[in-house]
Design a protein around this motif. Structure first.
Motif, PDB file in Angstrom:
ATOM      1  N   MET A   1       0.826  -1.212   0.000  1.00 23.88           N
ATOM      2  CA  MET A   1       0.000   0.000   0.000  1.00 23.88           C
ATOM      3  C   MET A   1       0.860   1.261   0.000  1.00 23.88           C
ATOM      4  O   MET A   1       0.446   2.301  -0.486  1.00 23.88           O
TER       5      MET A   1
ATOM      6  N   LEU B   1      -3.475  -4.607  12.224  1.00 23.11           N
ATOM      7  CA  LEU B   1      -2.536  -3.908  11.350  1.00 23.11           C
ATOM      8  C   LEU B   1      -1.199  -4.639  11.329  1.00 23.11           C
ATOM      9  O   LEU B   1      -0.845  -5.318  12.291  1.00 23.11           O
ATOM     10  N   GLN B   2      -0.522  -4.498  10.217  1.00 24.39           N
ATOM     11  CA  GLN B   2       0.859  -4.981  10.126  1.00 24.39           C
ATOM     12  C   GLN B   2       1.753  -3.794   9.774  1.00 24.39           C
ATOM     13  O   GLN B   2       2.375  -3.202  10.641  1.00 24.39           O
TER      14      GLN B   2
ATOM     15  N   GLY C   1       0.858  -0.890   8.780  1.00 19.64           N
ATOM     16  CA  GLY C   1       0.281   0.351   9.271  1.00 19.64           C
ATOM     17  C   GLY C   1      -0.039   1.375   8.201  1.00 19.64           C
ATOM     18  O   GLY C   1      -0.483   2.478   8.522  1.00 19.64           O
TER      19      GLY C   1
ATOM     20  N   CYS D   1      -2.280   1.227   5.535  1.00 19.05           N
ATOM     21  CA  CYS D   1      -3.717   1.391   5.285  1.00 19.05           C
ATOM     22  C   CYS D   1      -4.450   1.818   6.547  1.00 19.05           C
ATOM     23  O   CYS D   1      -5.611   2.206   6.497  1.00 19.05           O
TER      24      CYS D   1
ATOM     25  N   CYS E   1      -6.209  -3.358   2.055  1.00 24.08           N
ATOM     26  CA  CYS E   1      -5.086  -3.717   2.918  1.00 24.08           C
ATOM     27  C   CYS E   1      -4.366  -4.886   2.263  1.00 24.08           C
ATOM     28  O   CYS E   1      -4.987  -5.902   1.951  1.00 24.08           O
ATOM     29  N   ARG E   2      -3.074  -4.756   2.042  1.00 19.22           N
ATOM     30  CA  ARG E   2      -2.330  -5.825   1.398  1.00 19.22           C
ATOM     31  C   ARG E   2      -1.750  -6.791   2.421  1.00 19.22           C
ATOM     32  O   ARG E   2      -1.346  -7.884   2.066  1.00 19.22           O
ATOM     33  N   CYS E   3      -1.673  -6.363   3.692  1.00 17.32           N
ATOM     34  CA  CYS E   3      -0.941  -7.166   4.669  1.00 17.32           C
ATOM     35  C   CYS E   3      -1.809  -8.157   5.422  1.00 17.32           C
ATOM     36  O   CYS E   3      -1.422  -9.312   5.598  1.00 17.32           O
ATOM     37  N   THR E   4      -2.937  -7.710   5.940  1.00 10.08           N
ATOM     38  CA  THR E   4      -3.598  -8.465   7.012  1.00 10.08           C
ATOM     39  C   THR E   4      -4.571  -9.515   6.525  1.00 10.08           C
ATOM     40  O   THR E   4      -4.964 -10.385   7.303  1.00 10.08           O
TER      41      THR E   4
HETATM   42  S1  FES Z   1      -1.468  -3.164   7.344  1.00 11.44           S
HETATM   43 FE1  FES Z   1      -0.228  -3.005   5.578  1.00 11.44          FE
HETATM   44  S2  FES Z   1      -1.664  -2.445   4.080  1.00 11.44           S
HETATM   45 FE2  FES Z   1      -2.905  -2.813   5.777  1.00 11.44          FE
END
Ligand code: FES
Ligand code: FES
Lengths: 779, 161
Positions: free
Chosen positions: A196, B101-102, B104, B106, B138-141
């Motif tokens: 992101m 969150l990862q 952070g 987004c 969100c790409r992480c969670t």
């Molecule tokens: S926590 Fe990394 S994009 Fe949502």
């Protein structure tokens, strides 16, 4: 006493990030800073006849316009260095920081404008005149080796970038004695990075003091330091790279990019700090990613579906340049044959140039391709022999009693691929139970009675994690009693601070809150590698464990002297060393630290060294191999081709877990990335090499509304390769997702006999298959 | 010379007066003029939701709004969500507890979007939460922790009245 390792400790990183106080590259303002924008090639392949920057130079607010010829670097004419040289590369073509006389993909850097604001810099880009002579472009990797294919590079004889082979056992014998031989051909398409936060670079040159300081949104600050210092011909320690908060990495931020040369060089030439922040359209074309791989495979098996051999060829889309060696090709074939004990293998992979953005690893690298390929063959056997796909897997899995198991394949460094621990049968059983696999038939029939099509799909994977050779840690107790931990390992959201604080706290008898943390700054920790390939826990875990253990030993020895007690009688808790049974006889960690940090005229106790600290580079002695089984349950709308994932179950084994909550986060995030690959994410180029999907309306990422709830169960087979028993967990969610989803879709459409030979399985493609199957049935 | 106007925007309760180029969007204004960098820009084209802030209490994509359009309005960014004494907003706290969150990146947009959604929908189902954040990427969670956080925050906020 172990209190924090293995516990779901809330992350230390979060309060800052939740209140808007993160510090990403674009959040950093430096006095006097200028802003950069890049002119990028609008052609997939063209000769550059001339570049006229005069009108752009003349625009108010512009401080300079630069082409490759204007860059004051010692080796202006030279292309960028190969980051990972390998003998399998036949044509090692890397790009120049900015194009010289040829552009080979849309998005390639051609010129840079530095201006008072980004808006003015972009205004100026429109005034640069490049005279291009368009050349034919090669776009589809499947036809790139044809005799009449256009050449991706002027001066090349062909488009073959390199070739590698993974082979072991007697493949001819395996096929000769097989009861069955089945073949399958399929295309795989993996999407791009899409962190992101896009990429970004900020450079400040301080020639009279400490040289260049660069903030980059990178996964690998030490790699950037090495590559940039090489390019500039400077000592590494005059180039400081800081990765501040980084908003997701997923692989493509692990390389070294043209912008990471150009921005520092121009900042130096202008004598002004310079910042460049990639915009999202640039990210689609200028940031590397993954795309196409085409597989032709044959599997030999006995009458019960036991696999005897696997052979075939693979064509891999390399893109226009080779910035990152052959890591994608290697990681595509070395995981073969996945979770299965197959005695013979012979697979050759050709990687070919195309006039598209270069490809480099995205979450899982080549592993999702390789595992998908093996899983496809398992599905093929199950379909042809009328067996339950889970049963075919059971018959072929490497057994727990075979661990450690050598597949026969070799790693990039020539070492044998060895699975260190695990129980794949038990793992699959757990996944099937979680998914209520036995109850599925009834669910499927009930749905069919209502005209709905449900399917279930199983997959299994292994993941080699924790590639070495090191990722060090320094643990230091300071006079306040706080523990300062420094490491090179950059975080892009994984939670390294928390994970390391858990390990260190347990060794030193403090709370995670007492652990201060600094990472990913080459000015603060001398040497590191980077955050790729699920390697950090398996490398920094052991080094932080070892460093804090060494400090613990010093603490106990010094406390024993101080308290005049024997070490065996001491306990380390709440930041104090106490004598067991006499809790008032104690000394704090801060007091001990002070003893080893006296000022002028003070004395270090005999037998001790200054500063209560230790550094360790202990890693894992080999690659810990994680494993997992996934089960997807989907519903297919046969009218629209829409696929909904109803239920998703994961059994995963990454050895001992430091923080199960964060492991779950990695797995769930990884699965969703894999579902995105399977169903949505597609980077489309037209046949001229023009990208057609360059925003999030055109390129679909998985959204909350499309994602299922994901259930997870863990199995913990400790790795014998490091003292913590840990294995990496970053990619084990992504790798098995596409094969499970695709198998589930086929299962839903079993009445139609649909066989899927491409992903992402979008509605258009799927309705085409259903229509074709129906038409055939009607004949 | 670029066209410039003077605007006054109340940001997190504080009036800020600045001369801005008319082409500057609200996200860039907050980040680079007011130096509140908690609002993030993920796509600049209105799809990812990272730049979401409250304008007069409504969730708005600040990359799609010009700064001059905010003249005379009230903006709440992520920096203004916690209480003055630093106590996290229930949505922030639930994100922390549920691993919402990862990286952070987004997160500010997610938190603001959910806070706005829960004001109008105090007792949502999981499906309603998923649809409410379907405009935030969100790409992480993989979203699961975020959804859990939203449901928990809703509960906390109902109990606190
Ligand atoms: S926590 Fe990394 S994009 Fe949502
Ligand atoms: S940055 Fe505004 S929606 Fe993506």
């Amino acid at each position: 006493m172990v209190r924090y390792t293995g516990a779901e400790v809330q992350r230390m990183e979060d309060p800052r990030l939740l209140t808007g106080h993160g510090r990403y590259v674009d959040d950093i303002h430096v006095h006097g800073m200028l802003h950069a924008a890049f002119l990028r090639s609008s052609h997939a392949h063209a000769r550059i006849r001339s570049i006229d920057t005069s009108a752009a130079q003349a625009l108010a607010g512009v401080h300079g316009v630069f082409t490759q010829a204007d860059l004051a670097v010692p080796d202006t004419a030279q292309a960028m260095n190969q980051l990972y040289p390998a003998p399998v590369i036949h044509q090692d073509i890397t790009q120049h920081p900015m194009a010289t006389d040829e552009v080979c993909y849309v998005g390639q850097t051609v010129a840079l404008v530095a201006a008072d604001s980004r808006a003015i810099a972009e205004d100026a880009l429109a005034l640069i005149n490049v005279d291009y002579e368009p050349l034919p472009a090669v776009v589809d990797c499947r036809t790139a080796q044809a005799d009449d294919a256009p050449l991706a590079h002027i001066g090349s004889d062909n488009n073959l970038a390199g070739q590698l082979k993974s082979a072991f056992g007697d493949i001819d014998d395996a096929f000769a004695k097989a009861d069955h031989v089945f073949a399958a051909s399929f295309m795989q398409h993996r999407g791009g990075c899409h962190s992101m936060e896009t990429r970004g670079v900020l450079a400040v040159d301080n020639p009279h003091e400490d040289g260049l300081t660069i903030w980059s949104s990178t996964q690998c600050p030490y790699l950037v330091r090495r590559a940039l210092a090489n390019h500039l011909g400077e000592p590494e320690d005059r180039v400081r790279i800081i990765a501040p908060d980084v908003g997701g990495g997923f692989g493509p931020k692990a390389g070294f990019y043209a912008e990471e040369i150009v921005i520092p060089v121009v900042a130096r030439q202008l004598g002004r700090p310079l910042k460049w922040i990639e915009d999202r359209r640039e990210h689609f074309t200028a940031t590397t990613g993954q795309r196409d791989q085409h597989w032709d495979l044959e599997v030999a098996c006995d009458k019960d579906g036991r696999m005897l051999g696997l052979r075939g060829t693979v064509t891999h889309e390399n893109g226009a340049y080779m910035p990152y060696g052959a890591l994608l090709p290697f990681t595509s074939v070395t995981p073969l044959p996945g979770s299965y004990a197959i005695p013979a293998l012979d697979v050759t992979l050709n990687f070919v140039f195309t006039n598209t953005t270069p490809t480099t690893p995205v979450r899982g690298a080549g592993r999702p391709y390789g595992i998908y390929a093996v899983e496809r063959m398992v599905e093929t056997i199950a379909r042809e022999l009328g067996l339950d796909p889970a049963e075919v897997r059971r018959r072929n899995f490497v057994r727990a009693d075979q661990m450690p198991y050598e597949t026969g394949a070799k790693l990039r460094d020539g070492m044998p691929v060895r699975y260190d621990s695990g129980d794949y049968h038990a793992c699959q059983d757990k996944a099937l139970e979680l998914a209520d696999y036995t109850g599925f038939k009834a669910r499927q029939e009930a749905a069919r009675a209502q005209g709905r099509y449900l399917g279930i799909g199983v997959s299994a994977c292994i993941e080699d994690t924790g590639v070495g050779p090191y990722e060090g840690t320094t643990v230091r107790i300071e006079p306040s009693g706080k523990i300062m931990v420094r490491t090179g390992a950059a975080s892009q959201g994984q939670g390294h601070h928390t994970m390391i604080a858990q390990i260190v706290s347990d060794q030193l008898g403090v709370r995670p809150d007492d652990v201060l943390f600094e990472a990913a700054d080459t000015g603060k920790f001398p040497q590191g590698v980077g955050t790729i390939g699920s390697r950090v826990t398996a490398n920094v875990g052991p080094s932080s464990f070892d460093a804090s253990n060494q400090v613990r030993e010093t603490v106990l020895k010094l406390a024993a002297e101080t308290l005049e007690a024997s070490e065996q009688d001491l306990e380390l808790e709440d930041g104090e060393v106490r004598v067991t049974g006499a809790p008032d006889v104690k000394v704090t960690l801060g007091e001990l630290a002070l003893k080893l940090a006296p000022m002028s005229g003070g004395k270090i106790p005999a037998g001790f060294s200054p500063s209560l600290e230790a550094t360790s580079y202990l890693g894992s002695s080999g690659s810990p191999v994680a494993s997992g089984s996934n089960v997807a349950e989907v519903e297919v709308d046969i009218g629209t081709g829409e696929v909904r994932v109803l239920r998703y179950s994961v059994a995963h084994d990454c050895g001992t877990m430091i923080n199960p909550m964060m492991v779950d986060g990695q797995i769930i995030g990884g699965v969703v990335h894999g579902i995105g690959n399977a169903l949505f994410e597609r980077m489309i180029y037209d046949d001229q090499g023009q990208p057609l999907t360059t925003n999030y309306g055109e390129y679909l990422l998985p959204l909350a509304s499309e994602m299922p709830h994901i259930d997870i169960v863990h199995q913990e087979s400790p790795s014998p390769l490091n003292p913590l028993g840990v294995k990496g967990a970053g990619e084990g969610g992504t790798i098995p997702a596409a094969p499970a989803i695709v198998a589930a879709i086929e299962n839903a459409l079993v009445d139609f006999g649909v066989v899927i030979d491409y992903y992402p399985v979008d509605p258009q493609y799927l309705t085409g298959l259903i229509d074709a199957a129906q038409a055939q049935a009607a004949e | 010379m670029a066209d410039t106007r003077e605007i006054t925007v109340t940001i997190n309760g504080q009036a800020e007066t600045r001369a801005v180029e008319t082409r500057t969007n609200l996200a860039d204004f907050l980040r680079h003029e007011v130096e509140l960098t908690g609002t993030h820009v993920g796509c600049e084209h209105g799809v990812c939701g990272a730049c979401t802030v409250l304008v007069d209490g409504d969730a708005v994509r600040s990359c799609l709004m010009l700064a001059v359009q905010a003249d005379g309005h009230e903006v709440t960014s992520i920096e203004g969500l916690a209480a003055d004494d630093g106590t996290l907003h229930p949505v922030q706290d639930a994100f922390w507890k549920n691993h919402g969150l990862q990286c952070g990146f987004c997160t500010p947009g997610m938190v603001i979007s959910i806070a706005a959604f829960l004001k109008d929908n105090p007792d949502p189902t999981e499906e309603e939460v998923r649809s409410a954040i379907s405009g935030n990427i969100c790409r992480c969670t993989g979203y699961q922790g975020i959804v859990a956080a939203a449901l928990e925050a809703a509960k906390t906020m109902r109990q606190e009245g």
